[in-house]
Design a protein around this motif. Structure first.
Motif, short mmCIF file in Angstrom:
data_model
loop_
_atom_site.label_atom_id
_atom_site.label_comp_id
_atom_site.label_asym_id
_atom_site.label_seq_id
_atom_site.Cartn_x
_atom_site.Cartn_y
_atom_site.Cartn_z
N SER A 197 41.92 19.70 7.67
CA SER A 197 40.69 20.05 7.00
C SER A 197 39.92 20.98 7.80
O SER A 197 39.71 20.83 9.01
CB SER A 197 39.90 18.96 6.30
N SER A 198 39.52 22.18 7.32
CA SER A 198 38.56 23.10 8.05
C SER A 198 37.18 22.77 7.86
O SER A 198 36.34 23.23 8.59
CB SER A 198 38.78 24.71 7.72
N THR A 199 36.71 21.60 7.16
CA THR A 199 35.53 21.20 6.95
C THR A 199 35.64 19.63 7.29
O THR A 199 35.44 18.71 6.49
CB THR A 199 35.04 21.43 5.52
N PRO A 200 35.85 19.17 8.59
CA PRO A 200 36.03 17.76 8.93
C PRO A 200 34.85 16.88 8.64
O PRO A 200 34.87 15.63 8.78
CB PRO A 200 36.52 17.66 10.71
N ASN A 201 33.66 17.50 8.29
CA ASN A 201 32.32 16.93 7.81
C ASN A 201 32.73 15.92 6.71
O ASN A 201 31.99 15.02 6.43
CB ASN A 201 31.14 17.67 7.86
N LYS A 203 34.98 13.97 6.29
CA LYS A 203 36.12 13.10 6.68
C LYS A 203 36.09 11.88 6.10
O LYS A 203 37.01 11.26 5.84
CB LYS A 203 35.77 12.83 8.28
N VAL A 214 42.28 12.52 10.05
CA VAL A 214 41.60 14.03 9.73
C VAL A 214 41.75 14.68 11.02
O VAL A 214 41.30 14.45 11.72
CB VAL A 214 40.50 13.98 9.14
N ASN A 216 41.02 18.70 12.64
CA ASN A 216 40.16 19.80 12.19
C ASN A 216 41.28 20.96 12.31
O ASN A 216 41.81 21.15 13.61
CB ASN A 216 39.28 19.76 13.40
N SER A 217 41.62 21.54 11.37
CA SER A 217 42.54 22.75 11.06
C SER A 217 42.09 23.89 12.09
O SER A 217 42.77 24.72 12.39
CB SER A 217 43.04 22.99 9.95
N LYS A 218 40.95 23.81 12.48
CA LYS A 218 40.30 25.12 13.29
C LYS A 218 40.44 24.84 14.82
O LYS A 218 40.08 25.65 15.65
CB LYS A 218 38.90 25.23 13.02
N ASP A 219 40.90 23.64 15.23
CA ASP A 219 40.84 23.22 16.77
C ASP A 219 42.37 23.06 17.10
O ASP A 219 43.09 22.10 17.01
CB ASP A 219 40.12 21.89 16.87
N GLU A 222 43.51 19.95 18.63
CA GLU A 222 43.92 18.66 17.68
C GLU A 222 45.30 18.92 17.25
O GLU A 222 46.06 17.91 16.90
CB GLU A 222 42.83 18.58 16.47
#
Ligand SMILES: [Zn+2]
Ligand SMILES: [Zn+2]
Length: 335
Positions: A197-201, A203, A214, A216-219, A222
């Motif tokens: 997910s690009s919005t891991p908040n 979660k 979950v 973080n697809s932007k990291d 990870e």
């Protein structure tokens, strides 16, 4: 009943306005359905805006229909008047080509879309060929079942196509309308499920949907942490991502499957596929028989999308809610 009261757009990107049309005499193999609920899908917006260049106006959207059979043609045998059925993206196919005879009616060369060249389910009635009027299992939650007929089968079919096993470790990219249903299916299938997910908040919500972890697809760090570990990855997003980093996350013999209609060509390095015997695939929707199997699976395991309900009269508000990216996670109109 021969006059249908619907909501239609007169041209691309227009708001929907009340619209009536006449149904011709019912064909021998056709079924008329009184709409009780109809989901709102991204494809309704794409068609409304004529993004795919095949929309005819006036255009009545709606292809996640839950309703009651009110009239059948003389040759219809699978349903009778009074039965509750679901109707999804497709509403007819030739029923005699090899693909249809193989049970892959959704892949038929002459498959017809419920909102392509015909009027859809943002209406009090809708018509289809009997083969796509899927009888609903007892006990199904009619209020939430609509999105299963399009979004649901879209993410359920790949689980069978890619031969996903209960012992597999799998990943889902994009936790929206499609992705959240995929998490629920794969969790009940028995898999360990990683959500990208690009919005891991989100979660906690994502874990509640059935993910075990979950990412973080932007990291990139990870993503690297799970390299070589996933047997299957399902992509539900339609944006270009770093596909190679996902191929790297696959275990040997892993399958990467997309149902997200990424518009740009996907850059897949051959070397990533060759080393590890990995494969990449895609699929649209699923057959009527598999849709029926999926609905039984949903009732058995209490799998439904998370829906927000709007009255059919507020269809324009519902469409705007979807356009604004605010739908959590699917919208259903109540007729
Ligand atoms: Zn759809
Ligand atoms: Zn066919």
């Amino acid at each position: 009943m021969s006059t249908v009261k619907a909501f239609a757009a007169a041209e691309a990107k227009d708001t929907l306005k009340p619209f009536t049309y006449e149904l011709p005499k019912i064909g021998n193999e056709e079924v008329d359905i009184k709409v009780h609920y109809c989901g709102v899908c991204h494809s309704d917006l794409s068609m409304l805006d004529n993004e795919w260049g095949m929309t005819q106006y006036p255009f009545v959207p709606g292809h996640e229909i839950i309703g009651e059979v009110v009239k059948i043609g003389s040759e219809v045998k699978n349903v009778k008047v009074g039965d509750f059925v679901g109707l999804g993206w497709n509403s007819a196919s030739c029923m005699h080509c090899k693909t249809c005879m193989d049970g892959d009616q959704h892949l038929c060369n002459s498959v017809e879309g419920t909102i392509v060249g015909r009027h859809g389910g943002f209406a009090d009635y809708v018509r289809s060929h009997w083969s796509w009027a899927i009888p609903l299992p007892n006990g199904i939650d009619l209020k939430k079942a609509g999105p299963l007929l399009c979004g649901g089968i879209t993410v359920f079919n790949p689980i069978l196509l890619a031969d996903v096993k209960p012992t597999d470790k799998v990943g889902v990219i994009g936790i929206g309308g499609l992705g959240h249903m995929a998490l629920k299916f794969l969790n009940k299938w028995g898999c360990e499920v990683i959500a990208f997910s690009s919005t891991p908040n989100k979660k906690d919500q994502i874990i509640a949907m059935g993910a075990t972890k979950v990412i973080n697809s932007k990291d990139p760090k990870e993503l690297e942490s799970i390299a070589g570990s996933l047997d299957f990855i399902l992509n539900t997003t339609n944006v270009t991502l770093d596909w190679n980093s996902y191929l790297t996350a696959l275990a040997p013999k892993g399958r990467f499957h997309t149902v997200g209609a990424v518009l740009e060509p996907m850059a897949i390095p051959a070397f990533s596929l060759i080393m590890g015997e990995k494969s990449v695939g895609g699929s649209p929707l699923g057959s009527p028989a598999l849709t029926s199997t999926m609905l039984d699976f949903c009732v058995r395991h209490d799998i439904y999308p998370i829906v927000e309900e709007f009255p059919m009269e507020k269809v324009n508000e519902a469409l705007q809610h979807l356009r604004d990216g605010k739908a959590r996670y699917r919208i259903v109109l109540k007729a």
